[in-house]
Scaffold this motif. Structure first.
Motif, PDB file in Angstrom:
ATOM      1  N   GLY A   1       0.776  -1.232   0.000  1.00 24.59           N
ATOM      2  CA  GLY A   1       0.000   0.000   0.000  1.00 24.59           C
ATOM      3  C   GLY A   1       0.806   1.279   0.000  1.00 24.59           C
ATOM      4  N   ARG A   2       1.950   1.286   0.659  1.00 27.35           N
ATOM      5  CA  ARG A   2       2.759   2.517   0.699  1.00 27.35           C
ATOM      6  C   ARG A   2       3.250   2.910  -0.693  1.00 27.35           C
ATOM      7  NH1 ARG A   2       5.064   0.353   5.697  1.00 27.35           N
ATOM      8  NH2 ARG A   2       4.431   1.653   7.458  1.00 27.35           N
ATOM      9  N   MET A   3       3.372   1.929  -1.596  1.00 30.74           N
ATOM     10  CA  MET A   3       3.881   2.214  -2.930  1.00 30.74           C
ATOM     11  C   MET A   3       2.796   2.184  -4.000  1.00 30.74           C
ATOM     12  SD  MET A   3       7.556   0.200  -2.826  1.00 30.74           S
ATOM     13  CE  MET A   3       8.254   1.134  -4.189  1.00 30.74           C
ATOM     14  N   THR A   4       1.680   1.512  -3.734  1.00 29.76           N
ATOM     15  CA  THR A   4       0.643   1.375  -4.746  1.00 29.76           C
ATOM     16  C   THR A   4      -0.648   2.108  -4.397  1.00 29.76           C
ATOM     17  OG1 THR A   4      -0.083  -0.706  -3.736  1.00 29.76           O
ATOM     18  CG2 THR A   4       1.509  -0.853  -5.554  1.00 29.76           C
ATOM     19  N   TYR A   5      -0.988   2.194  -3.137  1.00 29.02           N
ATOM     20  CA  TYR A   5      -2.215   2.855  -2.679  1.00 29.02           C
ATOM     21  C   TYR A   5      -1.847   3.913  -1.633  1.00 29.02           C
ATOM     22  CZ  TYR A   5      -5.488  -0.220  -5.084  1.00 29.02           C
ATOM     23  OH  TYR A   5      -6.214  -0.878  -6.049  1.00 29.02           O
ATOM     24  N   ARG A   6      -1.053   4.870  -2.077  1.00 24.06           N
ATOM     25  CA  ARG A   6      -0.513   5.855  -1.136  1.00 24.06           C
ATOM     26  C   ARG A   6      -1.604   6.711  -0.488  1.00 24.06           C
ATOM     27  NH1 ARG A   6       2.910   5.833  -5.457  1.00 24.06           N
ATOM     28  NH2 ARG A   6       1.915   7.649  -6.407  1.00 24.06           N
ATOM     29  N   TRP A   7      -2.775   6.798  -1.141  1.00 20.18           N
ATOM     30  CA  TRP A   7      -3.851   7.630  -0.611  1.00 20.18           C
ATOM     31  C   TRP A   7      -4.647   6.953   0.508  1.00 20.18           C
ATOM     32  CZ3 TRP A   7      -3.809   5.528  -5.571  1.00 20.18           C
ATOM     33  CH2 TRP A   7      -4.657   4.448  -5.769  1.00 20.18           C
ATOM     34  N   LEU A   8      -4.440   5.656   0.715  1.00 20.92           N
ATOM     35  CA  LEU A   8      -5.272   4.921   1.651  1.00 20.92           C
ATOM     36  C   LEU A   8      -5.009   5.360   3.087  1.00 20.92           C
ATOM     37  CD1 LEU A   8      -7.352   2.563   1.573  1.00 20.92           C
ATOM     38  CD2 LEU A   8      -5.455   1.053   2.215  1.00 20.92           C
ATOM     39  N   THR A   9      -6.073   5.686   3.797  1.00 26.49           N
ATOM     40  CA  THR A   9      -5.968   6.074   5.209  1.00 26.49           C
ATOM     41  C   THR A   9      -6.204   4.862   6.099  1.00 26.49           C
ATOM     42  OG1 THR A   9      -8.310   6.694   5.243  1.00 26.49           O
ATOM     43  CG2 THR A   9      -6.705   8.432   4.743  1.00 26.49           C
ATOM     44  N   HIS A  10      -5.564   4.859   7.250  1.00 23.06           N
ATOM     45  CA  HIS A  10      -5.676   3.751   8.187  1.00 23.06           C
ATOM     46  C   HIS A  10      -6.217   4.252   9.523  1.00 23.06           C
ATOM     47  CE1 HIS A  10      -2.716   2.384   5.197  1.00 23.06           C
ATOM     48  NE2 HIS A  10      -3.153   1.171   5.472  1.00 23.06           N
ATOM     49  N   PRO A  11      -6.953   3.377  10.226  1.00 23.07           N
ATOM     50  CA  PRO A  11      -7.272   1.991   9.878  1.00 23.07           C
ATOM     51  C   PRO A  11      -8.210   1.919   8.684  1.00 23.07           C
ATOM     52  CG  PRO A  11      -8.506   2.653  11.809  1.00 23.07           C
ATOM     53  CD  PRO A  11      -7.562   3.774  11.518  1.00 23.07           C
ATOM     54  N   ALA A  12      -8.031   0.889   7.861  1.00 21.97           N
ATOM     55  CA  ALA A  12      -8.819   0.719   6.647  1.00 21.97           C
ATOM     56  C   ALA A  12      -9.534  -0.628   6.674  1.00 21.97           C
ATOM     57  CB  ALA A  12      -7.921   0.797   5.416  1.00 21.97           C
ATOM     58  N   VAL A  13     -10.665  -0.668   5.994  1.00 28.35           N
ATOM     59  CA  VAL A  13     -11.383  -1.926   5.776  1.00 28.35           C
ATOM     60  C   VAL A  13     -11.279  -2.238   4.284  1.00 28.35           C
ATOM     61  CG1 VAL A  13     -13.572  -3.157   5.932  1.00 28.35           C
ATOM     62  CG2 VAL A  13     -12.965  -1.471   7.689  1.00 28.35           C
ATOM     63  N   LEU A  14     -10.628  -3.341   3.953  1.00 30.89           N
ATOM     64  CA  LEU A  14     -10.427  -3.705   2.557  1.00 30.89           C
ATOM     65  C   LEU A  14     -11.588  -4.565   2.066  1.00 30.89           C
ATOM     66  CD1 LEU A  14      -6.593  -4.542   2.518  1.00 30.89           C
ATOM     67  CD2 LEU A  14      -7.750  -2.322   2.558  1.00 30.89           C
ATOM     68  N   GLY A  15     -11.451  -5.059   0.842  1.00 28.54           N
ATOM     69  CA  GLY A  15     -12.447  -5.958   0.276  1.00 28.54           C
ATOM     70  C   GLY A  15     -13.398  -5.260  -0.673  1.00 28.54           C
ATOM     71  N   THR A  16     -13.773  -5.982  -1.737  1.00 27.79           N
ATOM     72  CA  THR A  16     -14.629  -5.415  -2.775  1.00 27.79           C
ATOM     73  C   THR A  16     -15.890  -6.223  -3.038  1.00 27.79           C
ATOM     74  OG1 THR A  16     -13.365  -6.629  -4.457  1.00 27.79           O
ATOM     75  CG2 THR A  16     -12.688  -4.363  -4.004  1.00 27.79           C
ATOM     76  N   ASP A  17     -15.876  -7.531  -2.783  1.00 30.64           N
ATOM     77  CA  ASP A  17     -16.960  -8.418  -3.203  1.00 30.64           C
ATOM     78  C   ASP A  17     -17.892  -8.727  -2.037  1.00 30.64           C
ATOM     79  OD1 ASP A  17     -15.721  -8.447  -5.628  1.00 30.64           O
ATOM     80  OD2 ASP A  17     -15.044 -10.520  -5.539  1.00 30.64           O
ATOM     81  N   VAL A  18     -19.145  -8.287  -2.139  1.00 35.32           N
ATOM     82  CA  VAL A  18     -20.094  -8.365  -1.036  1.00 35.32           C
ATOM     83  C   VAL A  18     -21.389  -9.026  -1.490  1.00 35.32           C
ATOM     84  CG1 VAL A  18     -21.542  -7.027   0.549  1.00 35.32           C
ATOM     85  CG2 VAL A  18     -19.205  -6.286   0.079  1.00 35.32           C
ATOM     86  N   ALA A  19     -21.913  -9.941  -0.666  1.00 32.34           N
ATOM     87  CA  ALA A  19     -23.272 -10.450  -0.833  1.00 32.34           C
ATOM     88  C   ALA A  19     -23.938 -10.455   0.536  1.00 32.34           C
ATOM     89  CB  ALA A  19     -23.268 -11.855  -1.429  1.00 32.34           C
TER      90      ALA A  19
END
Length: 388
Positions: free
Chosen positions: A52-70
């Motif tokens: 994340g420090r090199m690819t998702y530099r904008w991400l704030t922590h603490p973070a909740v990840l994940g994209t696929d929801v049912a």
């Protein structure tokens, strides 16, 4: 009844997920809040966690990840019209994207907010665990195929009933069916790309391992060849047999170079890129305890050089090659066209299957880390799902 929320938090970059109480999301006008029953794991999750420090530099922590929801809708925003409390739904969470809130709309929690335009009702006979495999895979495949900056294909005709305008590439199917190449057809994105392109009226040729070839054919591919075969490009050129190639979708290590060679020989000019030319799996492994910097610098240097070489080769072959951002349909008409029309109609009439097959990797938020580690190690033609 007062609802309580719990999440698997990424407290800081390159740390294991930590389960704890979380704020209950309140729906914005165009959102629904879902009681999550199943989540699926994607490579994106270990990439964000480990780099994340090199690819998702904008991400704030603490973070909740994940994209696929049912799960089930428990609250709706004031502008929501398609969905109601009690609906069984599946949807794409985009909380890790730049400008979004990773705690409000991350998947790895018991309650999360989803945009209505990226969510749909699922049939009664579709389980939550199987529905959860769909969101990122089908969204990314749709972006690759239908967004004008990528292949710009016409949409499946059922999209005309979705309330959204068909793109400029729309219209009746041509008399001679054009060909779409899906390199990596047994991946999550690849399976969905095969289905969507077939539904849109294209002939699909693809690659997969011999073990997964019949699975890809069952989704609509007319021909599937082993990507490890040194003559695979020659075989694809032969089966295309001079027909118009609408474009190619490249998934997996080595796919970009192979697709450029294929397009150069068949007259195709559009290439949607889904994979980095260098694997990040080793540097993203948080269990090693090694800091990201400087250990990852050689890997990212190789990645940069390999990407530059691939893009130069594409330019020399007169191929327009661009990387796909799977959640970008949130910000254009494709999101509503896909999730408001193509997906629900396809699931209802059987023309769209929730693929790949779900492989349950555990139950409860405490199982998320193990599922992410397992995904990073490699899963073939299946998708890991955690039940909540």
């Amino acid at each position: 009844m007062t609802l309580a929320n719990t999440a698997a938090f990424l407290r800081s970059p390159r740390t294991p997920f930590e389960v704890g109480p979380a704020e209950m999301p309140a729906p914005a006008a165009d959102e629904v809040v879902v009681r999550v029953r199943a989540v699926a794991v994607n490579p994106l999750d270990w990439v964000v966690q480990g780099t994340g420090r090199m690819t998702y530099r904008w991400l704030t922590h603490p973070a909740v990840l994940g994209t696929d929801v049912a799960g089930e809708v428990v609250a709706v925003g004031s502008a929501v019209t398609r969905l109601a409390v009690g609906d069984r739904v599946v949807g794409l969470a985009t909380g890790t994207d730049k400008g979004r809130d990773p705690r409000h709309e991350g998947a790895f929690q018991t309650h999360t907010a989803l945009l209505e335009r990226l969510t749909t009702v699922i049939p009664d006979d579709l389980s939550f665990e199987q529905a959860a495999v769909l969101p990122l895979g089908v969204s990314t495949a749709a972006c690759a195929l239908f967004q004008e900056r990528h292949l710009g294909l016409r949409l499946p005709r059922s999209a005309a009933d979705a309330g959204g305008a068909v793109s400029d590439a729309g219209g009746p199917a041509p008399r001679e069916r054009e060909v779409v190449v899906v390199w990596g057809g047994s991946t999550s994105v690849g399976m969905n790309a095969v289905q969507l392109a077939t539904a849109a009226g294209y002939d699909v040729v693809s690659t997969a391992s011999a073990a997964n070839a019949e699975t890809v054919k069952a989704l609509g591919a007319t021909h599937v060849y082993d990507y490890r075969d040194p003559e695979v490009v020659d075989k694809l050129v032969t089966v295309i047999a001079g027909r118009t190639v609408a474009g190619a979708v490249a998934i997996g290590l080595g796919s970009t170079e192979a697709c450029i060679r294929l397009l150069a020989r068949t007259g195709g000019s559009r290439l949607a890129l889904l994979s980095t030319p260098v694997s990040l799996a080793e540097v993203a492994d948080v269990s090693t305890g090694r800091p990201l910097v400087p250990n990852a610098l050689p890997t990212f240097a190789r990645l940069g050089l390999a990407t530059a070489r691939s893009l130069l080769a594409a330019r020399q072959a007169k191929v327009v090659a661009r990387f796909v951002w799977g959640s970008s349909l949130r910000d254009d008409d494709l999101g509503e066209q896909l999730w408001g029309g193509i997906v629900p109609r396809g699931l209802a009439d059987g023309s769209l299957r929730a693929v790949p097959e779900a492989l349950v990797a555990g139950e409860g938020l405490g199982a998320i880390q193990g599922a992410v580690d397992r995904q990073r190690a490699g899963v073939s033609a299946r998708k890991l799902v955690v039940l909540l």
